[in-house]
Design an enzyme around this catalytic site. Structure first.
Site, PDB file in Angstrom:
ATOM      1  CB  SER A   1       5.600  -1.521  12.024  1.00 52.31           C
ATOM      2  OG  SER A   1       5.188  -0.183  12.226  1.00 52.31           O
TER       3      SER A   1
ATOM      4  CG  HIS B   1      -5.859   1.671   5.403  1.00 55.78           C
ATOM      5  ND1 HIS B   1      -5.426   2.632   6.284  1.00 55.78           N
ATOM      6  CD2 HIS B   1      -4.802   0.863   5.169  1.00 55.78           C
ATOM      7  CE1 HIS B   1      -4.142   2.413   6.557  1.00 55.78           C
ATOM      8  NE2 HIS B   1      -3.739   1.342   5.887  1.00 55.78           N
TER       9      HIS B   1
ATOM     10  CD  GLU C   1      -3.011   5.377   6.808  1.00 52.30           C
ATOM     11  OE1 GLU C   1      -3.030   5.392   5.569  1.00 52.30           O
ATOM     12  OE2 GLU C   1      -2.062   4.891   7.464  1.00 52.30           O
TER      13      GLU C   1
ATOM     14  CG  ASN D   1      -1.734   1.236   1.395  1.00 47.92           C
ATOM     15  OD1 ASN D   1      -1.764   2.082   0.492  1.00 47.92           O
ATOM     16  ND2 ASN D   1      -2.414   1.378   2.525  1.00 47.92           N
ATOM     17  CD1 TRP D   2       3.295   0.836  -2.875  1.00 48.45           C
ATOM     18  CD2 TRP D   2       3.301   1.918  -4.840  1.00 48.45           C
ATOM     19  NE1 TRP D   2       3.850  -0.004  -3.810  1.00 48.45           N
ATOM     20  CE2 TRP D   2       3.871   0.628  -5.038  1.00 48.45           C
ATOM     21  CE3 TRP D   2       3.199   2.768  -5.931  1.00 48.45           C
ATOM     22  CZ2 TRP D   2       4.338   0.195  -6.277  1.00 48.45           C
ATOM     23  CZ3 TRP D   2       3.668   2.336  -7.180  1.00 48.45           C
ATOM     24  CH2 TRP D   2       4.229   1.059  -7.338  1.00 48.45           C
ATOM     25  CE  LYS D   3      -0.180   3.154   4.775  1.00 54.26           C
ATOM     26  NZ  LYS D   3      -0.109   3.249   6.229  1.00 54.26           N
TER      27      LYS D   3
ATOM     28  N   GLY E   1       2.731   2.438  10.776  1.00 48.89           N
ATOM     29  CA  GLY E   1       3.659   3.556  10.631  1.00 48.89           C
ATOM     30  C   GLY E   1       4.380   3.950  11.903  1.00 48.89           C
TER      31      GLY E   1
ATOM     32  CD  GLU F   1      -3.220  -2.501   7.319  1.00 53.00           C
ATOM     33  OE1 GLU F   1      -2.151  -2.706   6.746  1.00 53.00           O
ATOM     34  OE2 GLU F   1      -3.900  -1.479   7.147  1.00 53.00           O
TER      35      GLU F   1
ATOM     36  N   GLY G   1       3.108  -1.085   4.239  1.00 54.41           N
ATOM     37  CA  GLY G   1       3.099   0.343   3.928  1.00 54.41           C
ATOM     38  C   GLY G   1       4.506   0.824   3.596  1.00 54.41           C
ATOM     39  N   GLY G   2       5.177   1.430   4.573  1.00 53.70           N
ATOM     40  CA  GLY G   2       6.500   2.036   4.365  1.00 53.70           C
ATOM     41  C   GLY G   2       7.503   1.118   3.680  1.00 53.70           C
TER      42      GLY G   2
HETATM   43  P1  13P Z   1       3.202   0.481   7.632  1.00 49.81           P
HETATM   44  O1  13P Z   1       3.741  -0.810   7.053  1.00 49.81           O
HETATM   45  O2  13P Z   1       3.915   1.689   7.128  1.00 49.81           O
HETATM   46  O3  13P Z   1       3.107   0.410   9.121  1.00 49.81           O
HETATM   47  O4  13P Z   1       1.701   0.624   7.079  1.00 49.81           O
HETATM   48  C1  13P Z   1       0.850  -0.456   7.149  1.00 49.81           C
HETATM   49  C2  13P Z   1      -0.391  -0.128   6.409  1.00 49.81           C
HETATM   50  O5  13P Z   1      -1.151   0.732   6.796  1.00 49.81           O
HETATM   51  C3  13P Z   1      -0.660  -0.868   5.170  1.00 49.81           C
HETATM   52  O6  13P Z   1      -1.945  -0.658   4.716  1.00 49.81           O
END
Ligand code: 13P
Length: 248
Positions: free
Chosen positions: A211, A93, A95, A9-11, A171, A165, A232-233
């Protein structure tokens, strides 16, 4: 059989060249991780080009609006997502729930719209820290599934992917322990089995997100009920993403 899946997920990160390079890099190693399905969720503006340039790569959209078309300024319709050749969509998600106030009934609509258009919903669930602190994470996550997913038929449910998640792990660099992850994943699979039967529960991939990185993916993916990750990251660099994909 549960599929092994690693999704990135590149956000709201990367500019066009970076996004295209990352997609190319992931495409180049597809053949070397044959038993693991890779999915990327780029920012929507790049999705169409990435799909055109990377045959064979599963590309999903991070967001969409659950209507065919109409006066919804700024939104992307579910049929447009399908039309560009995307295969998956993220729904629920944390967010989107927290920042954009997407509630259970709206998420339910999104799940239904995705399935109706032949898109695979990756349904995200997970508890915030205050819930974990008072040990009510199991009932909290169960309710998220009941509210937005368990109205589906068994046939529809089997098409879905679930991603656990924990919000406190996203994050933050604070990953769930293997015990915490496995306990929740096992519970999710049990609830699915109670609702739809064991056969269905054994078909559904449950991914861990929060993470997850190149150093901890191996131990997380070794858990009996963890079928992969939503990253994510660590999905923003080809090397780390591929190391994670090879961590089974
Ligand atoms: P991180 O891997 O950056 O913690 O993000 C996870 C995430 O929200 C994937 O959708």
């Amino acid at each position: 059989m549960r599929k092994k899946i690693v999704a990135g997920n590149w956000k709201m990160n990367l500019l066009s060249e970076e996004a295209f390079n990352l997609a190319n890099g992931v495409s180049e190693v597809l053949a070397s991780v044959k038993d693991v399905q890779l999915i990327v969720f780029p920012p929507a503006v790049f999705a169409s080009s990435i799909i055109e340039k990377n045959q064979g790569l599963n590309v999903g959209l991070q967001n969409f609006y659950p209507a065919e078309k109409g006066a919804f300024t700024g939104e992307i319709s579910v049929s447009q997502v399908k039309n560009i050749g995307a295969t998956h969509v993220l729904v629920g998600h944390s967010e989107r729930r927290a920042i954009f106030n997407e509630n259970e009934s709206f998420l339910k609509e999104k799940v239904d719209a995705a399935l109706l258009h032949g898109l695979i919903p990756v349904f995200c669930c997970g508890e915030p820290l205050e819930i974990r602190k008072v040990n009510t994470e199991l009932s909290y996550v169960k309710q998220q599934l009941i509210d937005s997913l368990f109205h589906l038929s068994a046939e529809e449910m089997m098409k879905c992917i679930v991603a656990y998640e924990p919000v406190w792990a996203i994050g933050t660099g604070k990953t769930a322990t293997v015990e915490q992850a496995e306990a929740m994943h096992k519970a999710i699979r049990t609830w699915i089995a109670e609702q739809y039967g064991k056969e269905v529960s054994e078909e559904i991939s449950i991914l861990y997100g929060g993470s997850c990185n190149a150093s901890n993916a191996k131990e997380l993916f070794a858990c009996e009920n963890v079928d992969g990750g939503l990253i994510g990251g660590a999905a923003l660099q080809v090397d780390t993403f591929i190391t994670i994909a090879q961590a089974f």
